[in-house]
Design a protein around this motif. Structure first.
Motif, PDB file in Angstrom:
ATOM      1  N   GLY A 249     -16.317  -8.568 -25.965  1.00  0.00           N
ATOM      2  CA  GLY A 249     -17.051  -8.085 -24.750  1.00  0.00           C
ATOM      3  C   GLY A 249     -17.408  -6.413 -24.860  1.00  0.00           C
ATOM      4  O   GLY A 249     -17.860  -6.087 -23.673  1.00  0.00           O
ATOM      5  N   ALA A 250     -17.388  -5.589 -25.910  1.00  0.00           N
ATOM      6  CA  ALA A 250     -17.605  -4.158 -25.831  1.00  0.00           C
ATOM      7  C   ALA A 250     -19.093  -4.766 -26.237  1.00  0.00           C
ATOM      8  O   ALA A 250     -19.906  -4.791 -26.361  1.00  0.00           O
ATOM      9  CB  ALA A 250     -17.216  -3.989 -27.103  1.00  0.00           C
ATOM     10  N   GLY A 251     -19.076  -3.046 -25.277  1.00  0.00           N
ATOM     11  CA  GLY A 251     -20.628  -2.547 -25.617  1.00  0.00           C
ATOM     12  C   GLY A 251     -21.772  -2.840 -24.173  1.00  0.00           C
ATOM     13  O   GLY A 251     -23.278  -2.566 -24.228  1.00  0.00           O
ATOM     14  N   GLU A 252     -21.208  -3.412 -23.141  1.00  0.00           N
ATOM     15  CA  GLU A 252     -21.976  -3.663 -21.991  1.00  0.00           C
ATOM     16  C   GLU A 252     -22.125  -2.491 -21.322  1.00  0.00           C
ATOM     17  O   GLU A 252     -22.035  -2.069 -20.201  1.00  0.00           O
ATOM     18  CB  GLU A 252     -21.750  -4.521 -20.801  1.00  0.00           C
ATOM     19  N   LEU A 253     -22.609  -1.425 -21.800  1.00  0.00           N
ATOM     20  CA  LEU A 253     -23.265   0.015 -21.351  1.00  0.00           C
ATOM     21  C   LEU A 253     -24.519   0.229 -20.775  1.00  0.00           C
ATOM     22  O   LEU A 253     -24.161   1.073 -19.743  1.00  0.00           O
ATOM     23  CB  LEU A 253     -23.344   1.136 -22.257  1.00  0.00           C
TER      24      LEU A 253
ATOM     25  N   HIS B 124     -23.802  -1.449 -18.382  1.00  0.00           N
ATOM     26  CA  HIS B 124     -23.352  -1.783 -16.814  1.00  0.00           C
ATOM     27  C   HIS B 124     -21.618  -0.901 -16.579  1.00  0.00           C
ATOM     28  O   HIS B 124     -21.241  -1.279 -15.661  1.00  0.00           O
ATOM     29  CB  HIS B 124     -22.723  -3.639 -16.559  1.00  0.00           C
TER      30      HIS B 124
END
Lengths: 332, 332
Positions: free
Chosen positions: B160-164, B166
């Protein structure tokens, strides 16, 4: 014959110097006040003298110093070990690593951002078997962080990763020590907590908080925390606001990193642990994706005070071959 | 005898299927509209059929398929390849990887978050020799990111990394598709740009923007961008606001990651490249520490449309041994 590691935690208020064996048994540790106002050269002298003295006090000439590791406030250029424009030390461009290597006549000393050292300590002596992705967050006077990602410390291009106190989460908000407005540090740190309390006191309120400082002003975050834990509603309101902001900041980190574990340390977080643990976790988990919440643990540092020294040891242990073995009599 | 890789980019609006050799020469590629409203089972059928067809159209039976890589919107659980609660696809808990492996009778298909695939493509075919720490940011309908850290793709605990998009940077601000308020995506994406333009038009303004849609409402971000590039002051104002927010979001990332390079992609960023490049860089560099600014490059994707397919190839190339070699006639 002993084989020993030196760990030094350079803080804005105090310098901790420790000597330990490779299993983390701390033989000796000393604190002195950081002579920050006397300038960087003076403090470099304090660091050098402290290292020499702890070796002299604890070693026989044939003992071996396996490595010297120094934790420093940031921004710290890595691998050069230069303190850039540190808001805490009020230093600019001080080459700590080179200076210490020269003064101690040692070819390699590891100088690392203190938050990376703390993250390494938590990881190596706590969570290494369980997790690969860990974020350490310190909440004290300031807010900062260190990351273990894919099982490695992540420093970024020049060592500047982890300045998470300077994530802006309230544009146009309170002024931060870094010059910007609405940084997480400006609204959720110990500095923010004491600022809010003193604003209240200036308005003739906050008597319950003042009681904890025996009427002394300005009050500190420590006193607000004490009042909060004793149930004072104004103190609780200030802490609740800080927790709300901290929860938002941590939720942002969770959506950005999807870490397995977040570990909170620092005097404010640890001092308020029992009061903030549950609401903080709720704040965070409400504001992240379900997948991220499902795979997230939030904890508080359990190695506390020893964190810096064990972190220095962990730094040695992840790359022992880069350190020279030096006989103790070299320093005596 | 050819040895080939299949790359698939599953988007909310279209599915791109490509076949290429190990040097990145694309033999063939096809687009179809994503039948999202017909349900996930239907779309899984489209993916399966598209892969089979492109192999049939381009291979002889003895050719070898070295690997199949699928890029998917997130949040996508990794390594399981399950789309969790995707705001774009409007899917919940769809096990893409397992379904495709079953339907195609292949023991391993790599399914990765599309932003990680894009980051891998940029890194592997652009910056691998130069950089270790790269952040790819896509600005289109939504905002997302992929990271290469310490030279490796960083996915986080569950992928789930990279939900920038949000990261909340304006608490209490505009409502986001994810349910929260003030997410970067809610104030700086194509969706935000078109929303602002349509609000203006509802007030009887924005005639210069409407001219670019031939009077059709609601206007899209593409039309606002066109009006902006043509010099319309209202469109420029909307884009300038988005750039300001984007600059703040990127500055936050820089303080958190200290990357060597940030690469912008996505239709909005690429479409407005000439207009936003300079102000965006200024916004970012003004809001980060000097050390971070000194070591930062901001670029725009140069592999553009091919990014997804080359990213799929890069995903194969970073771990070729995990993929089974399968003869083309298996699919025909």
């Amino acid at each position: 014959l002993q084989e020993l590691i030196i760990g030094v935690d350079l803080g804005a208020t105090k310098i901790l110097t420790g000597i330990m064996d490779i299993d983390g048994n701390i033989l000796d540790q000393t604190w002195i006040k950081t002579g920050r106002k006397l300038g960087s050269q003076y403090v470099l002298g304090q660091l050098t003298d402290g290292i020499k003295k702890i070796i002299k006090d604890n070693c026989s000439p044939d003992d071996v110093i396996l490595g010297i590791v120094v934790a420093s406030p940031g921004p710290l250029a890595w691998p050069e070990g230069i303190v850039y424009d540190s808001p805490n030390l009020k230093w600019s461009m001080v080459p700590i690593k080179r200076e210490l290597e020269t003064r101690l006549k040692v070819p390699f000393i590891a100088v690392e951002h203190d938050t990376n050292i703390a993250a390494l300590g938590e990881y190596y002596f706590g969570y290494r078997q369980q997790y690969q992705d860990l974020i350490y967050i310190t909440v004290s006077t300031g807010i900062g962080g260190g990351y273990i990602l894919n099982g490695q410390v992540y420093r970024g291009a020049r060592g500047g990763a982890g300045e998470l106190g300077h994530m802006v989460v309230k544009p146009g908000g309170e002024r931060c020590g870094c010059g910007r407005q609405g940084c997480l540090e400006a609204i959720a740190s110990g500095t923010a907590i004491s600022r809010e309390a003193n604003l209240l006191i200036q308005q003739g309120k906050g008597l319950g908080i003042l009681a904890f400082s025996q009427g002394k002003e300005p009050v500190s975050a420590r006193e607000v925390a004490a009042a909060c834990l004793a149930g004072d509603p104004e103190a609780r309101n200030i802490i609740d606001q800080a927790v709300k902001h901290l929860g938002l900041g941590i939720a942002n980190l969770v959506n950005l990193f999807n870490p397995e574990i977040i570990i909170l340390g620092g005097s404010v977080a640890l001092g308020l642990k029992d009061y903030i643990a549950e609401p903080l976790e709720n704040q965070v988990k409400q504001q992240v994706f379900r997948m991220h919440a499902d795979s997230l643990q939030i904890s508080f540092s359990s190695i506390g005070q020893e964190n810096a020294l064990l972190g220095c040891l962990a730094r040695y242990l992840i790359g022992p071959s880069t350190f020279p073995r030096v006989k103790a009599d070299h320093f005596i």
